[in-house]
Write a protein that holds these residues in place. Sequence first.
Motif, mmCIF file in Angstrom:
data_model
loop_
_atom_site.group_PDB
_atom_site.id
_atom_site.type_symbol
_atom_site.label_atom_id
_atom_site.label_comp_id
_atom_site.label_asym_id
_atom_site.label_seq_id
_atom_site.Cartn_x
_atom_site.Cartn_y
_atom_site.Cartn_z
ATOM 1 N N THR A 191 0.849 -1.192 0.000
ATOM 2 C CA THR A 191 0.000 0.000 0.000
ATOM 3 C C THR A 191 0.881 1.236 0.000
ATOM 4 O OG1 THR A 191 -1.824 -1.081 1.153
ATOM 5 C CG2 THR A 191 -1.718 1.325 1.299
ATOM 6 N N VAL A 192 0.548 2.183 -0.868
ATOM 7 C CA VAL A 192 1.300 3.430 -0.936
ATOM 8 C C VAL A 192 0.868 4.331 0.221
ATOM 9 C CG1 VAL A 192 1.785 5.493 -2.304
ATOM 10 C CG2 VAL A 192 1.540 3.274 -3.438
ATOM 11 N N LEU A 193 1.818 4.728 1.037
ATOM 12 C CA LEU A 193 1.522 5.617 2.151
ATOM 13 C C LEU A 193 1.457 7.074 1.696
ATOM 14 C CD1 LEU A 193 3.843 4.060 4.896
ATOM 15 C CD2 LEU A 193 1.400 3.638 4.487
ATOM 16 N N GLY A 194 2.279 7.424 0.715
ATOM 17 C CA GLY A 194 2.302 8.797 0.212
ATOM 18 C C GLY A 194 3.631 9.075 -0.459
ATOM 19 N N THR A 195 3.699 10.218 -1.113
ATOM 20 C CA THR A 195 4.926 10.630 -1.787
ATOM 21 C C THR A 195 5.421 11.927 -1.171
ATOM 22 O OG1 THR A 195 4.383 9.548 -3.877
ATOM 23 C CG2 THR A 195 5.957 11.358 -3.967
ATOM 24 N N ARG A 196 6.657 11.907 -0.728
ATOM 25 C CA ARG A 196 7.282 13.068 -0.092
ATOM 26 C C ARG A 196 8.221 13.734 -1.091
ATOM 27 N NH1 ARG A 196 9.724 17.140 2.146
ATOM 28 N NH2 ARG A 196 10.915 16.925 4.082
ATOM 29 N N PRO A 197 7.917 14.980 -1.473
ATOM 30 C CA PRO A 197 8.869 15.698 -2.328
ATOM 31 C C PRO A 197 9.978 16.290 -1.469
ATOM 32 C CG PRO A 197 6.963 17.076 -1.923
ATOM 33 C CD PRO A 197 6.717 15.785 -1.194
ATOM 34 N N TYR A 198 11.193 16.209 -1.956
ATOM 35 C CA TYR A 198 12.304 16.863 -1.256
ATOM 36 C C TYR A 198 13.196 17.481 -2.310
ATOM 37 C CZ TYR A 198 15.528 17.995 2.458
ATOM 38 O OH TYR A 198 16.290 18.691 3.365
ATOM 39 N N GLY A 199 13.176 18.807 -2.385
ATOM 40 C CA GLY A 199 13.933 19.477 -3.434
ATOM 41 C C GLY A 199 13.437 19.022 -4.793
ATOM 42 N N LYS A 200 14.318 18.375 -5.545
ATOM 43 C CA LYS A 200 13.958 17.883 -6.874
ATOM 44 C C LYS A 200 13.787 16.368 -6.891
ATOM 45 C CE LYS A 200 16.419 21.738 -9.012
ATOM 46 N NZ LYS A 200 17.425 22.155 -10.018
ATOM 47 N N HIS A 201 13.597 15.790 -5.702
ATOM 48 C CA HIS A 201 13.475 14.341 -5.553
ATOM 49 C C HIS A 201 12.060 13.971 -5.100
ATOM 50 C CE1 HIS A 201 17.953 13.649 -5.580
ATOM 51 N NE2 HIS A 201 17.900 14.937 -5.304
ATOM 52 N N LEU A 202 11.647 12.742 -5.420
ATOM 53 C CA LEU A 202 10.361 12.216 -4.979
ATOM 54 C C LEU A 202 10.605 10.916 -4.229
ATOM 55 C CD1 LEU A 202 8.307 12.793 -8.247
ATOM 56 C CD2 LEU A 202 7.957 13.995 -6.080
ATOM 57 N N LEU A 203 10.014 10.800 -3.045
ATOM 58 C CA LEU A 203 10.147 9.613 -2.210
ATOM 59 C C LEU A 203 8.771 9.018 -2.002
ATOM 60 C CD1 LEU A 203 12.538 11.257 0.417
ATOM 61 C CD2 LEU A 203 13.219 9.705 -1.430
ATOM 62 N N THR A 204 8.469 7.941 -2.720
ATOM 63 C CA THR A 204 7.170 7.275 -2.615
ATOM 64 C C THR A 204 7.289 6.148 -1.607
ATOM 65 O OG1 THR A 204 6.590 7.849 -4.896
ATOM 66 C CG2 THR A 204 5.370 6.042 -3.877
ATOM 67 N N ARG A 205 6.635 6.313 -0.475
ATOM 68 C CA ARG A 205 6.783 5.381 0.645
ATOM 69 C C ARG A 205 5.686 4.320 0.629
ATOM 70 N NH1 ARG A 205 7.924 10.584 4.516
ATOM 71 N NH2 ARG A 205 10.167 10.762 4.083
ATOM 72 N N LEU A 206 6.094 3.087 0.954
ATOM 73 C CA LEU A 206 5.185 1.937 0.964
ATOM 74 C C LEU A 206 5.050 1.396 2.382
ATOM 75 C CD1 LEU A 206 6.716 0.158 -2.157
ATOM 76 C CD2 LEU A 206 4.785 1.760 -2.123
#
Length: 254
Positions: free
Chosen positions: A42-57
């Motif tokens: 299940t995808v918990l959410g996506t955290r943007p950081y600067g020019k990066h994307l962190l999609t957490r499961l």
Amino acid sequence: MPEGDVLRRTAGMLDRTLAGRALVRAELRWPTLATADLTGATVLGTRPYGKHLLTRLDDGRTLHTHLRMDGTWRSAPTGSPRAAARSPQVRAVLANDTWTAFGRLLGMMDLVPTRQEHTLVGHLGPDLLDDVVDVEEILRRWSAAGPTPVAEVLLDQRVAAGLGTIYTAESLFAERIWPWTPADQVTDPARLLLVARRQMQRSVLADERPEKVHARLRRPCVRCGTPIAVGQARRPPQERPIFYCPRCQRRPSP
């Protein structure tokens, strides 16, 4: 290269389509991740950081992506022709029963334990679009840059994450600062950073960019009518164009 405002909007789209739902299809078309299996997570959410994307499961993993110059994330209803994502340009597909998100021409992709996200973004400065920004830390890193041209310090993701050529040029224009002014001679760097933050925030909320100076070469300045010029920040192969008004942003006297 997309800047912090675009990454915020992209993360919002990914959250609206994926967050809180289990993946029924997950394809990572990346040499080092081709065998990774994310289905069922299940995808918990996506955290943007600067020019990066962190999609957490919810299984304790994070999918890290970076758009580089040409990358995008798009979405389509699952089962629709676009959701098939057959294009060779598609690098990642994440789908639930309702929506499918697909990343085209992504420039970077990693799959790491969420607790190890710092190995990917820990070297970056504070994100200028975070709800709470550690301004003191940014200014500490700024002071370490010494006489480095201010445009190059703004572009340095290790000082503050999220700025690119657009908001570097636009914030300097707004404050009438010559882009090659030594950073240690900028009177109020905190104010300059706040201007850049507010410009990006307006873009996130209303998709409205300043468009006062960037990419307006030889067009008249909106303030004084002088033709806009362009110079270079950084040395090859990492040079970046910086647009400015030669009159409004005059070189400071020695």
